[in-house]
Design a protein around this motif. Structure first.
Motif, PDB file in Angstrom:
ATOM      1  N   THR A  80     -17.042 -27.059  68.059  1.00 55.87           N
ATOM      2  CA  THR A  80     -15.972 -26.064  67.982  1.00 55.87           C
ATOM      3  C   THR A  80     -16.152 -24.906  68.959  1.00 55.87           C
ATOM      4  OG1 THR A  80     -17.127 -24.907  66.187  1.00 55.87           O
ATOM      5  CG2 THR A  80     -15.467 -26.559  65.539  1.00 55.87           C
ATOM      6  N   THR A  81     -17.195 -24.956  69.798  1.00 53.63           N
ATOM      7  CA  THR A  81     -17.367 -23.933  70.822  1.00 53.63           C
ATOM      8  C   THR A  81     -17.531 -24.601  72.177  1.00 53.63           C
ATOM      9  OG1 THR A  81     -19.756 -23.881  70.341  1.00 53.63           O
ATOM     10  CG2 THR A  81     -18.384 -22.177  69.323  1.00 53.63           C
ATOM     11  N   ALA A  82     -16.978 -23.934  73.208  1.00 55.06           N
ATOM     12  CA  ALA A  82     -17.089 -24.487  74.576  1.00 55.06           C
ATOM     13  C   ALA A  82     -16.975 -23.338  75.564  1.00 55.06           C
ATOM     14  CB  ALA A  82     -15.971 -25.500  74.817  1.00 55.06           C
ATOM     15  N   ALA A  83     -17.390 -23.608  76.784  1.00 54.55           N
ATOM     16  CA  ALA A  83     -17.306 -22.602  77.856  1.00 54.55           C
ATOM     17  C   ALA A  83     -15.846 -22.248  78.109  1.00 54.55           C
ATOM     18  CB  ALA A  83     -17.955 -23.121  79.127  1.00 54.55           C
ATOM     19  N   ILE A  84     -15.620 -20.986  78.468  1.00 56.93           N
ATOM     20  CA  ILE A  84     -14.254 -20.499  78.690  1.00 56.93           C
ATOM     21  C   ILE A  84     -13.651 -21.192  79.913  1.00 56.93           C
ATOM     22  CG2 ILE A  84     -14.970 -18.552  80.134  1.00 56.93           C
ATOM     23  CD1 ILE A  84     -12.800 -16.922  78.664  1.00 56.93           C
ATOM     24  N   GLY A 105     -24.924  -6.933  64.503  1.00 58.96           N
ATOM     25  CA  GLY A 105     -25.450  -7.875  65.489  1.00 58.96           C
ATOM     26  C   GLY A 105     -24.397  -8.308  66.489  1.00 58.96           C
ATOM     27  N   TYR A 106     -23.178  -8.498  66.018  1.00 60.22           N
ATOM     28  CA  TYR A 106     -22.029  -8.858  66.875  1.00 60.22           C
ATOM     29  C   TYR A 106     -21.797  -7.768  67.920  1.00 60.22           C
ATOM     30  CZ  TYR A 106     -16.833  -8.700  67.551  1.00 60.22           C
ATOM     31  OH  TYR A 106     -15.556  -8.583  68.027  1.00 60.22           O
ATOM     32  N   ILE A 107     -21.789  -6.517  67.481  1.00 56.52           N
ATOM     33  CA  ILE A 107     -21.544  -5.400  68.397  1.00 56.52           C
ATOM     34  C   ILE A 107     -22.680  -5.266  69.409  1.00 56.52           C
ATOM     35  CG2 ILE A 107     -21.351  -2.876  68.517  1.00 56.52           C
ATOM     36  CD1 ILE A 107     -19.905  -3.073  65.751  1.00 56.52           C
ATOM     37  N   LYS A 108     -23.916  -5.454  68.967  1.00 59.92           N
ATOM     38  CA  LYS A 108     -25.068  -5.380  69.879  1.00 59.92           C
ATOM     39  C   LYS A 108     -24.963  -6.422  70.981  1.00 59.92           C
ATOM     40  CE  LYS A 108     -28.692  -3.392  66.940  1.00 59.92           C
ATOM     41  NZ  LYS A 108     -30.031  -3.614  66.348  1.00 59.92           N
ATOM     42  N   ALA A 109     -24.566  -7.635  70.604  1.00 62.95           N
ATOM     43  CA  ALA A 109     -24.453  -8.703  71.598  1.00 62.95           C
ATOM     44  C   ALA A 109     -23.314  -8.432  72.583  1.00 62.95           C
ATOM     45  CB  ALA A 109     -24.243 -10.050  70.899  1.00 62.95           C
ATOM     46  N   LEU A 110     -22.210  -7.859  72.087  1.00 58.93           N
ATOM     47  CA  LEU A 110     -21.110  -7.502  72.983  1.00 58.93           C
ATOM     48  C   LEU A 110     -21.546  -6.413  73.959  1.00 58.93           C
ATOM     49  CD1 LEU A 110     -17.976  -7.332  70.630  1.00 58.93           C
ATOM     50  CD2 LEU A 110     -18.573  -9.151  72.246  1.00 58.93           C
ATOM     51  N   ASN A 111     -22.210  -5.396  73.421  1.00 62.84           N
ATOM     52  CA  ASN A 111     -22.660  -4.288  74.269  1.00 62.84           C
ATOM     53  C   ASN A 111     -23.630  -4.763  75.352  1.00 62.84           C
ATOM     54  OD1 ASN A 111     -21.110  -2.577  72.725  1.00 62.84           O
ATOM     55  ND2 ASN A 111     -22.802  -1.756  71.542  1.00 62.84           N
ATOM     56  N   ALA A 112     -24.414  -5.785  75.027  1.00 62.16           N
ATOM     57  CA  ALA A 112     -25.407  -6.299  75.981  1.00 62.16           C
ATOM     58  C   ALA A 112     -24.757  -6.900  77.221  1.00 62.16           C
ATOM     59  CB  ALA A 112     -26.296  -7.335  75.303  1.00 62.16           C
ATOM     60  N   VAL A 165     -27.129 -13.629  67.290  1.00 63.09           N
ATOM     61  CA  VAL A 165     -27.293 -15.009  67.773  1.00 63.09           C
ATOM     62  C   VAL A 165     -25.935 -15.696  67.932  1.00 63.09           C
ATOM     63  CG1 VAL A 165     -28.099 -17.316  67.094  1.00 63.09           C
ATOM     64  CG2 VAL A 165     -29.638 -15.352  66.919  1.00 63.09           C
ATOM     65  N   ALA A 166     -25.070 -15.522  66.937  1.00 65.91           N
ATOM     66  CA  ALA A 166     -23.741 -16.148  66.983  1.00 65.91           C
ATOM     67  C   ALA A 166     -22.941 -15.634  68.176  1.00 65.91           C
ATOM     68  CB  ALA A 166     -22.988 -15.871  65.684  1.00 65.91           C
ATOM     69  N   THR A 167     -22.942 -14.324  68.353  1.00 67.34           N
ATOM     70  CA  THR A 167     -22.144 -13.725  69.430  1.00 67.34           C
ATOM     71  C   THR A 167     -22.734 -14.021  70.797  1.00 67.34           C
ATOM     72  OG1 THR A 167     -21.624 -11.961  67.856  1.00 67.34           O
ATOM     73  CG2 THR A 167     -20.997 -11.593  70.143  1.00 67.34           C
ATOM     74  N   GLU A 168     -24.061 -14.047  70.888  1.00 67.10           N
ATOM     75  CA  GLU A 168     -24.704 -14.378  72.166  1.00 67.10           C
ATOM     76  C   GLU A 168     -24.383 -15.809  72.586  1.00 67.10           C
ATOM     77  OE1 GLU A 168     -28.686 -11.515  72.284  1.00 67.10           O
ATOM     78  OE2 GLU A 168     -28.825 -13.538  71.444  1.00 67.10           O
ATOM     79  N   HIS A 169     -24.228 -16.692  71.630  1.00 65.40           N
ATOM     80  CA  HIS A 169     -23.826 -18.064  71.972  1.00 65.40           C
ATOM     81  C   HIS A 169     -22.461 -18.047  72.667  1.00 65.40           C
ATOM     82  CE1 HIS A 169     -22.979 -22.316  71.743  1.00 65.40           C
ATOM     83  NE2 HIS A 169     -21.909 -22.099  70.986  1.00 65.40           N
ATOM     84  N   LEU A 170     -21.548 -17.238  72.141  1.00 65.25           N
ATOM     85  CA  LEU A 170     -20.200 -17.154  72.719  1.00 65.25           C
ATOM     86  C   LEU A 170     -20.202 -16.445  74.069  1.00 65.25           C
ATOM     87  CD1 LEU A 170     -18.218 -16.303  69.454  1.00 65.25           C
ATOM     88  CD2 LEU A 170     -18.351 -18.531  70.619  1.00 65.25           C
ATOM     89  N   THR A 171     -20.943 -15.362  74.178  1.00 61.14           N
ATOM     90  CA  THR A 171     -20.985 -14.649  75.463  1.00 61.14           C
ATOM     91  C   THR A 171     -21.687 -15.503  76.512  1.00 61.14           C
ATOM     92  OG1 THR A 171     -23.033 -13.466  74.867  1.00 61.14           O
ATOM     93  CG2 THR A 171     -20.927 -12.360  74.400  1.00 61.14           C
ATOM     94  N   GLY A 172     -22.652 -16.311  76.081  1.00 57.22           N
ATOM     95  CA  GLY A 172     -23.333 -17.216  77.005  1.00 57.22           C
ATOM     96  C   GLY A 172     -22.416 -18.289  77.557  1.00 57.22           C
ATOM     97  N   LEU A 173     -21.334 -18.554  76.825  1.00 58.73           N
ATOM     98  CA  LEU A 173     -20.332 -19.523  77.288  1.00 58.73           C
ATOM     99  C   LEU A 173     -19.244 -18.848  78.130  1.00 58.73           C
ATOM    100  CD1 LEU A 173     -19.925 -21.606  73.994  1.00 58.73           C
ATOM    101  CD2 LEU A 173     -21.026 -22.362  76.122  1.00 58.73           C
ATOM    102  N   GLY A 174     -19.413 -17.544  78.354  1.00 58.83           N
ATOM    103  CA  GLY A 174     -18.472 -16.821  79.202  1.00 58.83           C
ATOM    104  C   GLY A 174     -17.405 -16.039  78.460  1.00 58.83           C
ATOM    105  N   HIS A 175     -17.389 -16.084  77.148  1.00 54.39           N
ATOM    106  CA  HIS A 175     -16.367 -15.380  76.363  1.00 54.39           C
ATOM    107  C   HIS A 175     -16.658 -13.873  76.330  1.00 54.39           C
ATOM    108  CE1 HIS A 175     -14.571 -19.100  74.861  1.00 54.39           C
ATOM    109  NE2 HIS A 175     -15.807 -19.557  74.738  1.00 54.39           N
TER     110      HIS A 175
END
Length: 333
Positions: free
Chosen positions: A329-333, A200-207, A165-175
């Protein structure tokens, strides 16, 4: 640890009869079963609580809690939740806390625990197989918080899902260049929280087609101060990631200080997400994955109380929901 053969010899029955009796099978007469249970207790054999005659159970009106830390936020919150639930039913909490590994060995000895508590709650510290065998031999209900174990009721979040969930939030912002500040696995305590959140972090990156880069992992040891030092060192490299996932809010606090000490802005230069929803997180605007350790403690205590009253209750795996809390503390890239 004495086994079935030793119990059979002491009770004057066959090993097969012992096996049937200890599995709770009905075709063993009660007199024989009582002899077997008495022999097993004398030999410290791990018994199911429902096999121990109620007349042999002396209630202490106390629940024991085993925790490696009491000052860290998660542990203090969980223990507070346990204490609240026990207080409501007039029961006491007996805390077994240790910060040194040799103290752990003393606590898990049966003589430290036998007859002192009606049930045990083990907080976020999976015992070894040998230690669990020792605990089970006490014949009292055991509840775990933060991990699962066969034969025990457990109360925990899904740490793999939390990392995802944490990593998907970041990837959803374009990171895509996302570092992870992990709590190094403390082998003395067998913690597996960081392993699961990393998964979970690795799974979200791989996705999103990104491979895990071990050079983007920083070890913070679930500690504000070590995290600040580790992050300060990491920031000295030339190419930096655009986002950082911290395995706990306390590590995020240390990371944020290091980032700002370097003159960098959050989230303009780097987005940061934590994990826990620590009490301070809302005041500094930290985006985080929220879990409720006080509630987890309350649920664990309620389960332990119920099993003391009825040892035959089915052991359950209780999964507590988590949620994403988006702040500044998080924003789109």
């Amino acid at each position: 640890m004495s086994g079935v053969v030793e119990i059979a010899k002491k009770a004057g029955v066959s090993p097969a009869t012992v096996s049937r009796a200890l599995r709770g099978m009905h075709h063993v007469n009660e007199r024989t079963r009582s002899k077997i249970v008495a022999a097993a207790m004398e030999l410290n054999y791990p018994l199911r609580p429902d096999l121990i005659p109620q007349g042999l159970v002396k209630r202490t009106n106390r629940i024991g809690v085993i925790a490696p830390y009491i000052s860290r936020w998660f542990f203090s919150q969980a223990i507070n939740g346990i204490e609240q639930s026990l207080r409501e039913v007039g029961m006491d909490l007996l805390l077994y806390n240790f910060s040194q590994v040799d103290a752990r060995q003393r606590i898990f000895q049966q003589k430290q625990l036998r007859g002192k508590v009606d049930a045990l709650i083990v907080v976020s510290m999976p015992p070894t197989d040998e230690e669990f065998t020792s605990l089970l031999s006490l014949g009292i209900p055991i509840t775990t918080i933060g991990f699962t174990h066969e034969g025990c009721t457990s109360v925990a979040i899904d740490d793999v899902l939390g990392g995802k969930v944490a990593t998907e939030h970041l990837t959803g912002l374009g990171h895509r260049q996302i570092a992870v500040l992990s709590g190094q696995r403390e082998t003395a305590y067998n913690f597996d929280v960081s392993d699961n959140r990393n998964l979970g972090y690795i799974k979200a990156l791989n996705a999103v087609g990104v491979e895990w880069n071990p050079e983007l992992e920083i070890h913070g040891d679930f500690n504000i101060y070590t995290s600040e030092i580790a992050m300060d060192s990491f920031l000295s490299r030339k190419k930096l990631p655009t986002a950082l996932f911290c395995h706990s809010d306390e590590m995020a606090f240390g990371a944020l200080k290091a980032i700002r000490n370097k003159g960098m802005r959050v989230p303009e230069d780097i987005s940061v997400i934590g994990f826990d929803d620590h009490d301070i997180a809302q005041y500094i605007g930290l985006t985080t994955v929220s879990q409720p350790p006080q509630f987890e403690g309350q649920v664990a205590a309620a389960s332990a109380i119920a099993e003391v009253a009825n040892p035959a209750l089915e052991r359950r795996k209780i999964v507590v929901p988590l949620s994403l809390v988006v702040r500044s503390t998080t924003a789109a890239i």
